[in-house]
Structure formats: structure tokens, C-alpha cells
Scaffold this active site. Sequence first.
Site, PDB file in Angstrom:
ATOM      1  N   HIS A   1       0.851  -1.184  -0.043  1.00  0.00           N
ATOM      2  CA  HIS A   1      -0.096  -0.129  -0.021  1.00  0.00           C
ATOM      3  C   HIS A   1       1.090   1.170  -0.121  1.00  0.00           C
ATOM      4  O   HIS A   1       2.022   1.297   0.928  1.00  0.00           O
ATOM      5  CB  HIS A   1      -0.725   0.173   1.264  1.00  0.00           C
ATOM      6  CG  HIS A   1      -1.675   1.246   1.206  1.00  0.00           C
ATOM      7  ND1 HIS A   1      -3.009   1.248   0.502  1.00  0.00           N
ATOM      8  CD2 HIS A   1      -1.870   2.346   1.869  1.00  0.00           C
ATOM      9  CE1 HIS A   1      -3.418   2.321   0.741  1.00  0.00           C
ATOM     10  NE2 HIS A   1      -3.033   3.092   1.494  1.00  0.00           N
TER      11      HIS A   1
ATOM     12  N   ASP B   1      -6.626  -3.089   3.359  1.00  0.00           N
ATOM     13  CA  ASP B   1      -5.577  -2.310   4.043  1.00  0.00           C
ATOM     14  C   ASP B   1      -5.408  -2.583   5.687  1.00  0.00           C
ATOM     15  O   ASP B   1      -4.791  -1.620   6.212  1.00  0.00           O
ATOM     16  CB  ASP B   1      -5.585  -1.021   3.826  1.00  0.00           C
ATOM     17  CG  ASP B   1      -5.578  -0.635   2.193  1.00  0.00           C
ATOM     18  OD1 ASP B   1      -5.038  -1.627   1.382  1.00  0.00           O
ATOM     19  OD2 ASP B   1      -6.109   0.383   1.847  1.00  0.00           O
TER      20      ASP B   1
HETATM   21  C1  GRF Z   1       1.150   1.106  -6.042  1.00  0.00           C
HETATM   22  O1  GRF Z   1       1.248   2.088  -5.662  1.00  0.00           O
HETATM   23  C2  GRF Z   1       0.732  -0.190  -4.827  1.00  0.00           C
HETATM   24  O2  GRF Z   1       1.067   0.398  -3.672  1.00  0.00           O
HETATM   25  C3  GRF Z   1      -0.859   0.021  -4.884  1.00  0.00           C
HETATM   26  O3  GRF Z   1      -1.054   0.091  -6.249  1.00  0.00           O
HETATM   27  C4  GRF Z   1       0.018   0.654  -6.956  1.00  0.00           C
HETATM   28  C5  GRF Z   1       0.348  -0.241  -8.170  1.00  0.00           C
HETATM   29  O4  GRF Z   1       1.262   0.240  -9.117  1.00  0.00           O
HETATM   30  N1  GRF Z   1      -1.390  -1.070  -4.431  1.00  0.00           N
HETATM   31  P1  GRF Z   1       1.752  -0.875 -10.191  1.00  0.00           P
HETATM   32  O5  GRF Z   1       0.647  -1.216 -10.728  1.00  0.00           O
HETATM   33  O6  GRF Z   1       2.475  -1.912  -9.558  1.00  0.00           O
HETATM   34  O7  GRF Z   1       2.885   0.133 -10.863  1.00  0.00           O
END
Ligand code: GRF
Length: 207
Positions: A111, A152
Site C-alpha cells: 500500500h 488495508d
Molecule cells: C502501487 O502504488 C501499490 O502500492 C498500490 O497500487 C499501485 C500499483 O502500481 N497497491 P503498479 O501497478 O505496481 O505500478
Amino acid sequence: MARLQMGVFASGRGSNFLSILNAIDERRLDADIRILISNNPEAGALNSARGRNIPAGVINRADFPDRETFVREMFSVLRNHGADFIALAGYMKKIPDEVIHAFAGRIINIHPALLPAFGGKGMYGRFVHEAVVRAGCKVSGATVHLVDDQYDHGPIVAQRAIPIPDTDTPEDVAARVLRVEHQIYPETLQLFAEDKVRVRNGRTYIR
Ligand code: GRF
């Protein structure tokens, strides 16, 4: 055989998925990705997986007549590909409770904030970073946590903070946090590969 046999779930751009792949290539992470699952046929992670001959597929609730068939398909895909651990990497749907319970202690999420602040339903993507900047926070960061049946919410396994300069926009914070995500997600997965994570009374202990 690598120690972690992973199923990865991703919905979007897939940069965390790439950071996991890179860590495996560079032998910083002792894991195999057995299957990449998305709800979104356009997910960037699907292309990254297919480019490396990693099995990948779309499992979307809307494509199934009922919830039960959908959940059964998710289970059978995970089982048929030999996944015994799940990493959520930007997966935008709630994982069915049955799957969460079956993988209890072996399903984690990343997260883009320091939980328990700025988490929960609706707190994803830019909404997180906008809320952080609006609140005037001087730090933010990334959290890796075990997944339970609330958004979360499960026990925190790892966190890393970044400072927020006064002039940062939400986009700046997002970029700073993302860099940290790409470090701590593979590192935390390696803790599981080495069986170093224990959970007691909602708190994790790293051996
Ligand atoms: C990340 O910021 C992660 O923390 C959240 O969703 C976003 C995904 O980014 N759960 P990516 O698709 O891995 O670039």
C-alpha cells in the site's frame, strides 16, 4: 525449486510486478512466479508476464454467471499452477474471503502510505497521495501487510518512510513512494521465502 511459489495479482501498470521479476532475475528473491492473475485485460503486468513466458490470465467476476463459479475458478487456477503464496501488486478488486482464508498468513499486499493512516476503501492510487498532501504530512511511505478480510488492514510486515518536501505535489509524493515500494516489496517477499515472518496477536515478528 525456488522457495516461494507465487501467484501475483495485478490490475494496472505493473511496476511492482516488474520490480519482483527483476529481483528474481538478480537472485535477490528466491521465488518463482507460477501465475499472474488480473481482472483487467489491459493490465501492463499481463504483457510483462507473457514476455517472459510466465502463465498469465484474466479472471473477472463479470465473466462468470455467479460468485461461486468465479471463486472456484480462482482457486483452481492457483492450485493448477502450484501457487502457495499470493502477492497483490496493485490489484484493484477485493480478493474473495474464501481465498484470503485459504491463504491466511501467505497473502500480502503493498500500500502506498504508512498504514494505518491513509488506507481503507477508496484510498488507492492518487487519492492516497492527494489526501497525504492535503493533510500536510511531512512523511509518507509504503507498507507491506498481510491481507485479511478488511481493506488495508492485516498485520504490518514492513514499512519504509520518505520525507515530503514542502513543495511536493501529490504526483511528486507518488513517485517518491513508488521508488520505495520497488525496494521493500521484493525485500519483504524474501523474508517469507526465508520463512522469517511470524504473526502473534496481530503483530509480526521478523526473525
Ligand atoms: C502501487 O502504488 C501499490 O502500492 C498500490 O497500487 C499501485 C500499483 O502500481 N497497491 P503498479 O501497478 O505496481 O505500478
